[in-house]
Design an enzyme around this catalytic site. Structure first.
Site, PDB file in Angstrom:
ATOM      1  N   GLY A 180       0.821  -1.203   0.000  1.00 54.38           N
ATOM      2  CA  GLY A 180       0.000   0.000   0.000  1.00 54.38           C
ATOM      3  C   GLY A 180       0.853   1.250   0.000  1.00 54.38           C
TER       4      GLY A 180
ATOM      5  N   GLY B 294       2.262   5.244   1.098  1.00 55.12           N
ATOM      6  CA  GLY B 294       2.485   6.173   2.187  1.00 55.12           C
ATOM      7  C   GLY B 294       3.311   5.671   3.355  1.00 55.12           C
TER       8      GLY B 294
ATOM      9  N   CYS C 137       5.699  -5.588   1.117  1.00 52.22           N
ATOM     10  CA  CYS C 137       6.021  -4.171   0.934  1.00 52.22           C
ATOM     11  C   CYS C 137       5.643  -3.352   2.174  1.00 52.22           C
ATOM     12  CB  CYS C 137       5.343  -3.642  -0.332  1.00 52.22           C
ATOM     13  SG  CYS C 137       6.080  -2.101  -0.949  1.00 52.22           S
TER      14      CYS C 137
ATOM     15  N   GLN D 221       6.936  -3.320   6.508  1.00 50.88           N
ATOM     16  CA  GLN D 221       7.198  -2.191   7.399  1.00 50.88           C
ATOM     17  C   GLN D 221       6.272  -2.222   8.613  1.00 50.88           C
ATOM     18  OE1 GLN D 221       6.682   1.051   4.628  1.00 50.88           O
ATOM     19  NE2 GLN D 221       8.011   0.018   3.150  1.00 50.88           N
TER      20      GLN D 221
ATOM     21  N   ASN E 134       8.116  -1.197  -5.302  1.00 52.18           N
ATOM     22  CA  ASN E 134       7.467   0.108  -5.326  1.00 52.18           C
ATOM     23  C   ASN E 134       7.304   0.597  -3.891  1.00 52.18           C
ATOM     24  OD1 ASN E 134       5.943   2.383  -5.710  1.00 52.18           O
ATOM     25  ND2 ASN E 134       4.100   1.319  -6.388  1.00 52.18           N
TER      26      ASN E 134
ATOM     27  N   PHE F 185       9.651   3.916   1.682  1.00 49.97           N
ATOM     28  CA  PHE F 185      10.057   3.740   3.072  1.00 49.97           C
ATOM     29  C   PHE F 185      10.681   2.356   3.206  1.00 49.97           C
ATOM     30  CE2 PHE F 185       6.773   6.889   3.121  1.00 49.97           C
ATOM     31  CZ  PHE F 185       7.076   7.756   4.163  1.00 49.97           C
TER      32      PHE F 185
ATOM     33  N   HIS G  51       7.608  -7.097  -4.402  1.00 53.92           N
ATOM     34  CA  HIS G  51       6.294  -7.606  -4.795  1.00 53.92           C
ATOM     35  C   HIS G  51       6.441  -8.965  -5.472  1.00 53.92           C
ATOM     36  CE1 HIS G  51       3.736  -4.014  -4.049  1.00 53.92           C
ATOM     37  NE2 HIS G  51       4.905  -3.398  -4.147  1.00 53.92           N
TER      38      HIS G  51
ATOM     39  N   GLU H  41       4.233 -10.974  -6.310  1.00 52.68           N
ATOM     40  CA  GLU H  41       3.140 -11.194  -7.264  1.00 52.68           C
ATOM     41  C   GLU H  41       3.386 -10.509  -8.600  1.00 52.68           C
ATOM     42  OE1 GLU H  41       2.425  -7.145  -5.806  1.00 52.68           O
ATOM     43  OE2 GLU H  41       3.094  -8.987  -4.838  1.00 52.68           O
TER      44      GLU H  41
END
EC number: 6.3.5.5
Length: 356
Positions: free
Chosen positions: A224, A226, A251, A255, A293, A296, A336, A338
């Site tokens: 996701g 941000g 991803c 975090q 992608n 952070f 990722h 996938e």
């Protein structure tokens, strides 16, 4: 007919080019992504919410657009910057052109930009806030919009892209995975369905008790957009369920898991975005090319003294690409597996969640 578009950066730079897509003004963090293909998947990836996307490959739009490649229900990026836009795509599956695709979702695009120079600028100075206009607007006003927009760390981007109500798929399957949706990609859902697993997608605000009501065999914390520190509910969910369920993070999910076990996260200078990031597994010594992608990442020094360990590293900059709990069935990857777009070198990692 040529119509001017303008891109303003927070450092005062104004870049002019040719407009395509929707006639509008959008703001966002300007980022670059490496890879020769995959513009449809990237534009529809929820992780690009709040960002103006610039592919480094110079020619875009040459194979058109089809809904088969969407990673969500539409474009999630705020804008598109390209060197050259192909006006006549050629592909057997193409349903529309890239400019038509952007116009459909109210997204502006700018062509004729020296994307190599802008990529180098971002690489050297870091990601910048920007404003992209395909309608008439004064330069100073556009620059003010770029500068005064909220920082990406101040916006709850996950809330803009997650489901509002639970979604149940393949309900009669013998095994079931609950996805905590922070901006899940369709390819991730498909990877689980291909294993003949039942899938329940829930908002990231769903309580641990509500999750357990679905009687899951495992939990997936999704990718996701941000700042992960803003996704407090998901962090608390990992803390509450880590001793009750196998948990896998992708991803942003990595975090979130790291934060749940006491590690820290920091914002990268320009992040990893593209389909050609090399990752080394520290146990097997194997190297995989991955799709990534994220802006952070986990602070490797902060992992020391926690119950998690780093299992994979990025070979370009040494940042953590995989972590795992030392005792519990909790693990994650920063990339990722996938794909969508990108290589499928690591797609078998979904098998590991089911093995647990």
């Amino acid at each position: 007919m040529f119509k001017e578009a303008k891109l303003a950066l927070e450092d005062g730079t104004i870049i002019r080019g040719e407009a395509f897509g929707s006639e509008t003004v959008k703001t966002g963090e300007v980022v670059f992504a490496t890879g020769m293909t995959g513009y449809v998947e990237s534009l529809t990836d929820p992780s690009y919410r709040g960002q103006i996307l610039m592919p480094t490959y110079p020619l875009q739009g040459n194979y058109g657009v089809t809904e088969e490649w969407y990673q969500s229900d539409g474009i999630k990026a705020e804008g598109l910057i390209v060197r050259e836009m192909c006006p006549a795509p050629s592909h057997s599956l193409s349903e529309k052109t890239l400019p038509e695709f952007l116009e459909e979702y109210g997204i502006p695009g700018i062509a004729g930009v020296d994307t190599r120079a802008l990529t180098i600028k971002i690489r050297d100075k870091g990601t910048m806030k920007g404003a992209l206009a395909t309608e008439e607007i004064d330069d100073d006003e556009l620059l003010e919009m770029a500068v005064k927009q909220p920082d990406i760390t101040e916006i709850d981007l996950v809330d803009m892209v997650c489901v509002r109500e639970p979604v149940i798929l393949n309900e009669d399957a013998s095994g079931r995975v609950v996805i905590v949706d922070c901006g899940i990609k369709r390819n991730s859902i498909d990877a689980l369905l291909e294993k003949d697993l039942g899938v329940v997608i829930v908002p990231y605000t769903t309580s641990p008790a509500e999750i357990m009501d679905y009687e899951p065999d495992g939990l997936l914390i999704s990718s996701g957009p941000g700042d992960p520190t803003r996704v407090r509910d998901a962090i608390d969910t990992v803390k509450a369920l880590s001793e009750r369920l196998p948990i896998f993070g992708i991803c942003l999910g990595q975090q979130i898991i790291a934060l749940a076990f006491g590690a820290r996260i920091y914002k990268m200078k320009f992040g990893h975005r593209g389909v050609n990031q090399p990752v080394k597994d520290l146990r097997s010594g194997t190297v995989s090319i991955t799709s990534q992608n994220h802006g952070f990442t986990v602070d490797p020094d902060s992992v020391k003294g926690t119950d998690i360990e780093i299992t994979q590293l990025n070979l370009n900059d040494g940042t953590p690409e995989g972590i795992e709990h030392r005792e519990l069935p909790v693990f994650s990857v920063q990339y990722h597996p996938e794909a969508g777009p990108g290589p499928h070198d690591t797609v078998n990692i979904f098998d590991r969640l089911w093995m647990f």
